[in-house]
Design an enzyme around this catalytic site. Structure first.
Site, short mmCIF file in Angstrom:
data_model
loop_
_atom_site.label_atom_id
_atom_site.label_comp_id
_atom_site.label_asym_id
_atom_site.label_seq_id
_atom_site.Cartn_x
_atom_site.Cartn_y
_atom_site.Cartn_z
N ASP A 29 73.18 -33.27 110.25
CA ASP A 29 71.93 -34.12 109.58
C ASP A 29 70.98 -33.63 109.87
O ASP A 29 70.87 -33.50 110.81
CB ASP A 29 72.50 -35.31 109.40
CG ASP A 29 71.32 -36.52 108.12
OD1 ASP A 29 71.83 -36.84 107.41
OD2 ASP A 29 69.68 -35.05 108.52
N ILE A 30 70.36 -33.30 108.85
CA ILE A 30 68.44 -32.56 109.15
C ILE A 30 68.29 -33.09 109.95
O ILE A 30 66.82 -32.77 110.40
CB ILE A 30 68.81 -31.34 107.79
CG1 ILE A 30 67.25 -30.27 108.49
CG2 ILE A 30 67.53 -32.36 106.28
CD1 ILE A 30 68.33 -29.22 109.57
N HIS A 93 79.57 -37.63 100.79
CA HIS A 93 79.38 -37.44 102.67
C HIS A 93 79.49 -39.40 103.09
O HIS A 93 79.10 -39.64 103.53
CB HIS A 93 78.14 -36.12 102.55
CG HIS A 93 77.33 -37.72 102.07
ND1 HIS A 93 76.37 -36.97 100.80
CD2 HIS A 93 75.69 -38.23 102.99
CE1 HIS A 93 75.04 -37.83 100.32
NE2 HIS A 93 74.95 -38.22 102.03
N HIS A 95 78.43 -40.70 106.68
CA HIS A 95 77.55 -40.20 107.99
C HIS A 95 78.14 -40.76 109.05
O HIS A 95 78.42 -42.35 109.21
CB HIS A 95 75.97 -41.32 107.69
CG HIS A 95 75.27 -40.69 106.70
ND1 HIS A 95 73.72 -39.63 106.85
CD2 HIS A 95 75.25 -40.98 105.41
CE1 HIS A 95 73.72 -40.16 105.47
NE2 HIS A 95 73.99 -40.76 104.71
P1 5GP Z 1 72.15 -39.86 101.85
O1 5GP Z 1 72.36 -39.61 99.95
O2 5GP Z 1 73.14 -40.81 101.81
O3 5GP Z 1 70.95 -41.14 101.27
O4 5GP Z 1 71.56 -38.72 102.56
C1 5GP Z 1 71.75 -37.52 102.33
C2 5GP Z 1 70.95 -36.86 104.51
O5 5GP Z 1 71.62 -35.97 103.70
C3 5GP Z 1 70.32 -37.25 104.25
O6 5GP Z 1 69.95 -37.99 105.83
C4 5GP Z 1 69.97 -36.37 105.15
O7 5GP Z 1 68.90 -36.46 105.92
C5 5GP Z 1 70.56 -35.20 105.01
N1 5GP Z 1 70.13 -33.66 103.56
C6 5GP Z 1 69.75 -34.21 102.63
N2 5GP Z 1 69.27 -32.63 102.50
C7 5GP Z 1 70.05 -31.40 103.99
C8 5GP Z 1 69.97 -30.21 104.12
O8 5GP Z 1 69.35 -29.05 103.60
N3 5GP Z 1 71.20 -29.69 105.38
C9 5GP Z 1 71.19 -30.73 106.10
N4 5GP Z 1 71.82 -30.65 107.02
N5 5GP Z 1 70.52 -32.18 106.39
C10 5GP Z 1 70.55 -32.51 105.18
#
Ligand code: 5GP
Length: 130
Positions: A29-30, A93, A95
């Site tokens: 995660d970035i 996804h 985590h």
């Molecule tokens: P959620 O959709 O579960 O709320 O969170 C999405 C997750 O994806 C976040 O923790 C965010 O940091 C990660 N994320 C979003 N865009 C990118 C990206 O371009 N690259 C990576 N490696 N992680 C990402």
């Protein structure tokens, strides 16, 4: 339009890759809650986890478990937590988060890592998958 995760899986956007198999892809995660925070993503683009078919769901869980065990071996932590949110990226996804305390599970506190630190931790996790 493909999701940001599909672009990562296709190699159109860079990532710190951990592993892939025929159906799933894992990368750091970035914007991690903690060092080693990893996302496991089905290659087939589906928005919500409850909409995955049974087989895709079981394969994602099995893949995530394998990656989670490698994280647990590679990163000093109390345990690896698993959560599914999806409010930011509409592509399923999981985590996987190394937990030191409850704050790592809250998505409120974020860890700032430079590219060298990302690469080092990715390499360490990958080594436990060999
Ligand atoms: P959620 O959709 O579960 O709320 O969170 C999405 C997750 O994806 C976040 O923790 C965010 O940091 C990660 N994320 C979003 N865009 C990118 C990206 O371009 N690259 C990576 N490696 N992680 C990402």
């Amino acid at each position: 339009m493909p999701s940001i995760f599909t672009k990562i899986i296709n190699g159109d956007i860079p990532c710190y890759k951990i592993a892939e198999d025929a159906d799933n892809f894992a990368f750091l995660d970035i914007n991690p809650n903690a060092k080693g925070h990893t996302l496991c993503v089905p290659k087939k683009e589906v928005d919500k986890i409850m909409d995955l078919d049974e087989e895709a769901y079981m394969k994602l869980m099995s893949f995530s478990r394998r990656i989670g065990k490698a994280i647990e071996a590679a990163v000093a932590c109390k345990r690896v937590g698993m959560s599914v949110i999806g409010l930011e990226v509409p592509h399923v996804h999981v985590h996987l988060i190394p937990l030191h305390s409850m704050k790592d599970a809250t998505f409120q506190h974020k860890e700032n890592l430079n590219s060298e630190e990302f690469e080092t931790i990715a390499e360490k996790i990958r080594n436990y998958l060999k």
